[in-house]
Design an enzyme around this catalytic site. Sequence first.
Site, short mmCIF file in Angstrom:
data_model
loop_
_atom_site.label_atom_id
_atom_site.label_comp_id
_atom_site.label_asym_id
_atom_site.label_seq_id
_atom_site.Cartn_x
_atom_site.Cartn_y
_atom_site.Cartn_z
N MET A 83 6.67 6.30 17.80
CA MET A 83 6.46 7.27 16.73
C MET A 83 5.07 7.90 16.72
SD MET A 83 8.66 5.26 13.79
CE MET A 83 8.68 6.61 12.63
N ARG A 125 -4.68 10.37 3.63
CA ARG A 125 -3.38 10.86 4.09
C ARG A 125 -2.38 10.99 2.94
NH1 ARG A 125 -1.17 13.69 8.28
NH2 ARG A 125 1.07 13.35 8.31
N ASP A 177 -5.40 7.88 9.38
CA ASP A 177 -5.62 7.31 10.72
C ASP A 177 -5.48 8.37 11.81
OD1 ASP A 177 -6.05 4.74 9.81
OD2 ASP A 177 -3.94 4.20 9.89
N LYS A 182 0.82 -1.21 0.00
CA LYS A 182 0.00 0.00 0.00
C LYS A 182 0.86 1.27 0.00
CE LYS A 182 -2.58 2.92 3.07
NZ LYS A 182 -2.75 3.27 4.47
N ASP A 228 4.04 0.21 11.73
CA ASP A 228 2.78 -0.35 11.26
C ASP A 228 2.56 -1.79 11.72
OD1 ASP A 228 1.97 1.94 10.00
OD2 ASP A 228 2.68 1.37 8.01
#
Length: 435
Positions: A341, A97, A121, A22, A319
């Site tokens: 992060m 985003r 998100d 992605k 992620d």
Amino acid sequence: MASFEIYGGNRLSGEIIPQGAKNEALQVICATILTSEKVTISNIPDIRDVNKLIELLQLLGVIVTRETAGSYSFQANQVDMSKLNTPEFVQQATSLRGSIMLVGPLLTRFGIATIPHPGGDKIGRRRTDTHYIGFQKLGAEISYDPEKTEVTAPSGGLQGAYILLDEASVTGTANLVMAAVLAKGKTTLFNAACEPYLFQLCTMLNNMGAHISGVGSNLLTIEGVAHLSGCEHRILPDIIEIGSFIGLAAMTRSDITIKNVAKEHLGITPDIFERMGISLVFQDDDIYIPTQDHYRIQRFMDGSIMTVADAPWPGFTPDLISVALVVATQAKGSVLIHQKMFESRLFFVDKLIDMGAQIILCDPHRAVVIGLNHEQPLRATRMTSPDIRAGVALLIAALSAEGKSIIDNIEQIDRGYQSIDKRLQQLGADIRRID
């Protein structure tokens, strides 16, 4: 609004092929704006965020043609810059985003870019200063207001510069690389992100005629060129999906083979899961995860508790922190999960605690997980997906839990995982999509 209905506690088996990455797709699709010639990209994942970006390009006048399943051609020879201020563009860009990565290509090729503040998100502050400070160093002027940001190149075009990024931002690096390839003179990016997505983006741009050296490192040197040509490009498999499937196999005590993983681009990801006790067998370019009734979290050499923390590449990707956390709930042993992060990414653990997981949330960034060693299964429940990565972690938890679980707001999961319910059904998962 759709939901997943899941009957968990079943062991799965079979083979699964990861989708295209992605994060790479969002970058390389934006890069097609840099040339008027046709660019063909294959292995594009059919997911909500990528499809929204393709629609954004079509709104701007880019000719998009679906060649085959997962393969599209893009030709940006009729871009209509007036569309940037239309309600349709603003609405679409605000929900995505990745739309911010349109700024670099539009700015360097057309001299101006206007973008509303991007969505994505809700996982804490996600500032965009790195992008705009970099554009300013290339000579651009920034006009900011609460609704949108307008970036304008000087009359002679962008000028190469030395840029020390204040953070190794993946999207910030991508944006500045795309802006610099058509700037005049040499641009040096230090503290650049060097994730495989950037390696792929730079490789594609070089195939289009750009002059980028240092590809794969945190020091990129870019010699600007007058124009770029078309090319063909194939997206890597999604490392986040690969890590998610490793976690799924461990939590459900399943026998799963992940096909075609491009192991040379996985970095430290397999090592982290092996430190959590998961057996991984590499077979050519596949990963085989055998059935394990128990997996034990390692300790550091001095006997202290293992810490799993995210970091810029080649560190562990943020992620996959959510997946690592849920995997730890059924391990033998304890682990400290440190999400450095993003400040709100661990707030989904209350749902796992409701399912019976033993987790101590120390603060917004740290959680201690005490593994249940598969001696006490998680309890089925109803929950809501707060974001893409927490959503798939909750999905993994539900597939391991005894009984029926419901996950609402699965549009969040659909943003990053292609037809995940159908692909899991092929492994034997009892999951269905309901309204």
